[in-house]
Design an enzyme around this catalytic site. Structure first.
Site, PDB file in Angstrom:
ATOM      1  N   ASP A  61      -7.781   3.978   0.902  1.00 20.20           N
ATOM      2  CA  ASP A  61      -7.148   4.072   2.579  1.00 20.20           C
ATOM      3  C   ASP A  61      -7.621   4.296   3.092  1.00 20.20           C
ATOM      4  OD1 ASP A  61      -4.510   4.800   3.992  1.00 20.20           O
ATOM      5  OD2 ASP A  61      -3.764   5.684   2.543  1.00 20.20           O
ATOM      6  N   CYS A  92       0.524  -1.009  -0.351  1.00 19.54           N
ATOM      7  CA  CYS A  92      -0.094   0.084   0.220  1.00 19.54           C
ATOM      8  C   CYS A  92       0.709   1.165  -0.076  1.00 19.54           C
ATOM      9  CB  CYS A  92      -1.282   0.394   0.522  1.00 19.54           C
ATOM     10  SG  CYS A  92      -0.198   0.417   2.925  1.00 19.54           S
ATOM     11  N   ARG A 142      -3.494  -0.776   5.729  1.00 19.79           N
ATOM     12  CA  ARG A 142      -4.027  -1.722   4.508  1.00 19.79           C
ATOM     13  C   ARG A 142      -3.216  -3.155   4.226  1.00 19.79           C
ATOM     14  NH1 ARG A 142      -5.457   1.827  -0.569  1.00 19.79           N
ATOM     15  NH2 ARG A 142      -3.384   2.971   0.340  1.00 19.79           N
TER      16      ARG A 142
END
Length: 146
Positions: free
Chosen positions: A119, A9, A15
C-alpha cells in the site's frame, strides 16, 4: 469464464482503482470494478483516487479520474466471477465480509510469484511508482491467464 472482475484493496483510493483501470484498458470486453475492505471505516466512501495514484497512472496512459471509492460488501462480491486482492491478508478480510466469495478470490499478484502489492497510501512517490509497476506486471500476467 471470468467476465466480471472485482479488484480489492483497503481504502479503494490507490491500488484497486489503478488495478481496475489497467485491467479495463487491457480487457475492454470484461466488466471490471474495484472496492475497499475498509473504505467505509476509513471514511473514504465516494472519495476520488489518491492524487499521486492518479498522476502515476496518467503518466502510464491510464485514466483514474472520476473514480469514487466504494465499500466491499457481500452483495458486491456476489456480482463478480473473480475477485483480485492486493495482499494475502486481504483474503481473510474478504472472507469475513463475504465467506461465500473466498473460492473466487485470488491475489492480484498471483502470476508474478504471488507477490503482495504494498500500500503506497501516504508514502513517497517512489512507493506509488513501485505499486504501479507491480499492478501493471500483474495485470499483464492476468490477461495471459484470462
Amino acid at each position: 469464464m471470468f467476465n466480471k472482475i472485482l479488484v480489492v484493496c483497503v481504502g479503494n483510493i490507490c491500488r484497486s482503482p489503478t488495478g481496475e483501470r489497467v485491467l479495463q484498458n487491457l480487457l475492454p470486453n470484461k466488466e471490471v470494478a474495484s472496492a475497499g475492505i475498509a473504505a467505509e471505516s476509513s471514511r473514504l466512501l465516494d472519495k476520488p483516487a489518491d492524487k499521486t495514484a492518479i498522476e502515476i497512472a496518467a503518466e502510464n496512459g491510464v485514466n483514474v479520474d472520476n473514480h469514487k471509492a466504494q465499500q466491499l460488501t457481500s452483495e458486491l462480491c456476489a456480482r463478480y466471477d473473480l475477485i483480485l486482492v492486493m495482499e494475502k491478508g486481504h483474503l481473510e478480510a474478504l472472507t469475513k465480509i463475504s465467506p461465500e466469495a473466498r473460492g473466487k478470490a485470488m491475489l492480484f499478484g498471483q502470476w508474478i510469484g504471488q507477490k503482495d502489492i504494498p500500500d503506497p497510501y501516504r508514502q513517497s512517490r517512489e512507493a506509488f511508482e513501485y505499486a504501479y509497476k507491480l499492478i501493471n506486471e500483474s495485470a499483464q500476467a492476468w490477461v495471459k491467464k484470462l
